[in-house]
Design an enzyme around this catalytic site. Structure first.
Site, PDB file in Angstrom:
ATOM      1  CG  ASP A   1      -9.445  99.690 -86.298  1.00  0.00           C
ATOM      2  OD1 ASP A   1      -8.373  99.230 -86.754  1.00  0.00           O
ATOM      3  OD2 ASP A   1     -10.066  99.151 -85.375  1.00  0.00           O
TER       4      ASP A   1
ATOM      5  NE  ARG B   1     -13.461  97.714 -77.547  1.00  0.00           N
ATOM      6  CZ  ARG B   1     -13.589  97.444 -78.831  1.00  0.00           C
ATOM      7  NH1 ARG B   1     -14.461  98.101 -79.553  1.00  0.00           N
ATOM      8  NH2 ARG B   1     -12.856  96.498 -79.401  1.00  0.00           N
TER       9      ARG B   1
ATOM     10  CG  ASP C   1      -8.560  95.222 -85.346  1.00  0.00           C
ATOM     11  OD1 ASP C   1      -8.948  96.395 -85.565  1.00  0.00           O
ATOM     12  OD2 ASP C   1      -8.975  94.525 -84.396  1.00  0.00           O
ATOM     13  NE  ARG C   2     -13.738  97.534 -86.474  1.00  0.00           N
ATOM     14  CZ  ARG C   2     -14.988  97.825 -86.184  1.00  0.00           C
ATOM     15  NH1 ARG C   2     -15.581  98.833 -86.785  1.00  0.00           N
ATOM     16  NH2 ARG C   2     -15.655  97.119 -85.296  1.00  0.00           N
TER      17      ARG C   2
ATOM     18  CG  ASP D   1      -7.321  97.828 -82.729  1.00  0.00           C
ATOM     19  OD1 ASP D   1      -8.124  98.376 -83.519  1.00  0.00           O
ATOM     20  OD2 ASP D   1      -7.490  96.674 -82.303  1.00  0.00           O
TER      21      ASP D   1
ATOM     22  CE  LYS E   1     -11.574  93.662 -86.439  1.00  0.00           C
ATOM     23  NZ  LYS E   1     -12.674  93.163 -85.631  1.00  0.00           N
TER      24      LYS E   1
ATOM     25  CB  SER F   1     -11.302  98.560 -81.611  1.00  0.00           C
ATOM     26  OG  SER F   1     -11.401  98.332 -82.981  1.00  0.00           O
ATOM     27  CG  HIS F   2     -14.351 100.675 -83.855  1.00  0.00           C
ATOM     28  ND1 HIS F   2     -14.016  99.406 -83.465  1.00  0.00           N
ATOM     29  CD2 HIS F   2     -15.650 100.822 -83.574  1.00  0.00           C
ATOM     30  CE1 HIS F   2     -15.088  98.806 -82.973  1.00  0.00           C
ATOM     31  NE2 HIS F   2     -16.092  99.641 -83.022  1.00  0.00           N
TER      32      HIS F   2
HETATM   33  C1  G1P Z   1     -18.097  95.146 -83.522  1.00  0.00           C
HETATM   34  C2  G1P Z   1     -18.315  94.479 -84.858  1.00  0.00           C
HETATM   35  C3  G1P Z   1     -17.735  93.088 -84.847  1.00  0.00           C
HETATM   36  C4  G1P Z   1     -16.253  93.170 -84.464  1.00  0.00           C
HETATM   37  C5  G1P Z   1     -16.086  93.940 -83.169  1.00  0.00           C
HETATM   38  C6  G1P Z   1     -14.617  94.176 -82.849  1.00  0.00           C
HETATM   39  O1  G1P Z   1     -18.727  94.409 -82.505  1.00  0.00           O
HETATM   40  O2  G1P Z   1     -19.678  94.439 -85.192  1.00  0.00           O
HETATM   41  O3  G1P Z   1     -17.904  92.489 -86.095  1.00  0.00           O
HETATM   42  O4  G1P Z   1     -15.710  91.890 -84.319  1.00  0.00           O
HETATM   43  O5  G1P Z   1     -16.720  95.209 -83.256  1.00  0.00           O
HETATM   44  O6  G1P Z   1     -13.967  94.916 -83.833  1.00  0.00           O
HETATM   45  P1  G1P Z   1     -20.189  94.755 -81.925  1.00  0.00           P
HETATM   46  O7  G1P Z   1     -20.112  96.168 -81.426  1.00  0.00           O
HETATM   47  O8  G1P Z   1     -21.134  94.638 -83.062  1.00  0.00           O
HETATM   48  O9  G1P Z   1     -20.420  93.726 -80.846  1.00  0.00           O
HETATM   49 ZN    ZN Z   2      -9.868  97.485 -84.193  1.00  0.00          ZN
END
Ligand code: G1P
Ligand code: ZN
Length: 544
Positions: free
Chosen positions: A278, A22, A282-283, A280, A377, A113-114
């Site tokens: 979110d 990312r 999955d959340r 993509d 997820k 993702s988010h």
């Molecule tokens: C974060 C969340 C973790 C999740 C990941 C991907 O990762 O805390 O639980 O699996 O995003 O969605 P982190 O930024 O804490 O490494």
């Molecule tokens: Zn996501």
């Protein structure tokens, strides 16, 4: 087909994090950057030649350009077939499902993702293996090692790529099949949940829902499932149109980033059920009228009631939660007499447990819940689970949660994030904590005695692999916990996550404000880790 071999100097910063590689869009636009990572993936997986791959992304800025590059490279690297979501769109759970359904070798998901999108936002790429789940550490490490010495990549010449129309086209020997991103997934959901019951619920005068797709990938999934198949009204899905920059928002379904949804739910005339997903898909966030369900509680409640839902009527084999997730699911597992595994943060650690048939449900405090139906997820799945439970129980979200607490006790829980702090300082903070761990044990802090202080490590019971350095745990006598971790998904500086949990069995004390219930532990966390000293911050940026 013309294949070009492009010579490059290796990149040294392509180590996948918690969930794939990312980086900022700008970084990905650096000449050869995306190509180098894709070639590193291709060089690291066995059986690529003649294989089928699934490809799609959350539609964020740079999605289409990346897809064109990946298709040209797949053709040049001997892939036989790519199943591509129409318009380049596929949610992360849909990719996981398609890999499994069509027995593909794996899949490539384009998403951060988010994280925010757009030219100034982030982009990401993740490889999922044939079980449909994120590549485990051994593979992500091999990809990284490959990237450190990669000196060339292969790519087919530029050609038209009609990715918006269902059907197929060819690039040399590669067949690209454009599939509808939603249908397979929606059909699968119908096999797991009682759609008839949910649709009755949605028709009840005393029930209404509001789903926030956050201008991200779940828009089309929500429209097909909630509206077309279940009969929810058109007004029950907000921000349904996927946009390359998510409408300028931060597509993270939590109280801080789904403010409009929160406002609707925290209103006397607001809907009885609220949810969001979110970037993509999955959340998930689950809300009732004037009520927020912590993701840890959501997992526990889903587990306690799973046998009521068609896809889970035979009961659960076990549960897993990531280490920082609250211990609420453990209490349910104990009652059900099934194992509860504690894994490091990140979905990739659930894969082996799911494949080995040790668990049925798993989840993380970070708004992630899922089951053995796929290997990611799944946001829409979690929303359907709650709708199915409400339809059966004919009770409000709040009452369902309160009944759960009265039976199991309440795990007050919060996460404080300090974002964009200086990386060196963040590492110093963690090192400083690590040095003192032994001295914490047995000590009293505001009347709370520390019984465990360690750096969490995990021994995978299925393949015996060991993962270390997964977060500092301070556990007190009464099972209260403070956890410190640095994020593995950020792209700017470091993010310190502080997770705080306190268990209270007494029903008379289940009405406290979360932050107030945890105020002492929050203060202890700040002192132990010397947060203001290292971060220069008095307050966290995001509280969930
Ligand atoms: C974060 C969340 C973790 C999740 C990941 C991907 O990762 O805390 O639980 O699996 O995003 O969605 P982190 O930024 O804490 O490494
Ligand atoms: Zn996501």
């Amino acid at each position: 087909m013309l294949i070009e071999i492009v010579k490059i100097s290796p990149f040294d910063d392509q180590k996948p994090g918690t969930s794939g590689l990312r980086k900022s869009v700008k970084k990905f636009q650096t000449p050869h950057y995306l190509q180098a990572f894709v070639q590193s993936i291709f060089n690291s997986i066995e059986g690529l030649k003649g294989s089928t791959l699934v490809l799609g992304g959350d539609g964020r800025f740079y999605n289409r350009e990346a897809i064109k590059i990946i298709l040209r490279m797949a053709a040049a690297n001997g892939v036989s077939k790519v199943l591509l979501g129409q318009g380049g769109i596929l949610s992360t759970p849909a990719v996981s499902h398609l890999i499994r359904k069509y027995k593909a070798l794996g899949g490539i998901i384009l998403s951060a993702s988010h994280n925010p999108g757009g030219p100034e936002g982030d982009f990401g790429i993740k490889y999922n293996i044939e079980n449909g789940g994120p590549a485990p550490e051994a593979i992500t490490e091999a990809i990284y090692q490959q990237s450190l010495r990669l000196e060339e990549y292969s790519i087919a010449g530029i050609q038209p790529m009609p990715m918006d129309k269902l059907g197929s086209f060819e690039i040399g020997d590669l067949l690209v099949e454009i599939i509808d991103p939603v249908t397979d997934y929606a059909d699968y959901m119908e096999t797991l949940f009682d759609f008839e019951k949910i649709s009755e619920l949605l028709g009840q005068a005393d029930f209404s829902m509001l789903f926030d797709a956050m201008n991200a990938v779940t828009g089309p999934y929500a429209v097909e499932i909630f509206q077309n198949r279940l009969g929810a009204s058109e007004t029950s899905i907000m921000r349904r149109r996927p946009l390359g920059n998510f409408g300028g928002g931060h597509p993270d379904p939590n109280q801080a980033h789904a403010k409009d949804l929160m406002r609707h739910l925290y209103s006397a005339t607001g809907p009885s059920f609220g949810a969001a997903s979110d970037g993509d898909g999955d959340r998930n966030m689950i809300l009732g009228n004037y009520f927020f369900v912590t993701p840890s509680d959501s997992l526990a409640i889903i587990a306690a009631n799973a046998h009521l839902v068609p896809g889970y009527k035979d009961g659960l084999k076990g549960i897993a939660r990531s280490m920082p997730t609250s211990q609420a699911p453990d209490l349910v597992a104990k009652k059900l007499e099934i194992p509860c595994y504690e894994t490091p943060t990140g979905w990739k650690f659930f894969g082996n447990l799911l494949d080995d048939g040790r668990i049925t449900l798993c989840g993380e405090e970070s708004f992630g819940t899922g089951s053995d139906h796929i290997r990611e997820k799944d946001g829409i799945w979690a929303v359907l689970f709650w709708l199915n439970l409400i339809a059966i129980k004919q009770n409000s979200v709040e009452n369902i949660v309160r009944e759960h607490w009265s039976m199991y006790g309440r795990n007050y829980y919060t996460r404080h994030d300090y974002e964009g702090i200086n990386s060196a300082k963040a590492n110093d903070l963690m090192d400083n904590l690590k040095e003192q761990l032994d001295s914490f044990i047995g000590k009293d802090f505001a009347g709370l005695k520390v019984v465990v202080a360690d750096d969490f490590s995990y021994l995978d019971p299925v393949d015996g692999s060991k993962t270390e350095g997964q977060g500092i745990r301070i556990i007190f006598e009464n099972d209260s916990r403070i956890i410190f971790r640095l994020s593995g998904t950020g792209t700017q500086g470091a993010t310190l996550r502080v997770y705080v949990e306190r268990y209270i069995q007494d029903v008379a004390q289940h009405d406290l404000d979360t932050q107030e219930a945890l105020v002492e532990l929050i203060a202890i966390a700040s002192v132990l880790a010397e947060i203001p000293e290292y971060t220069g911050r008095e307050k966290p940026d995001v509280v969930t």
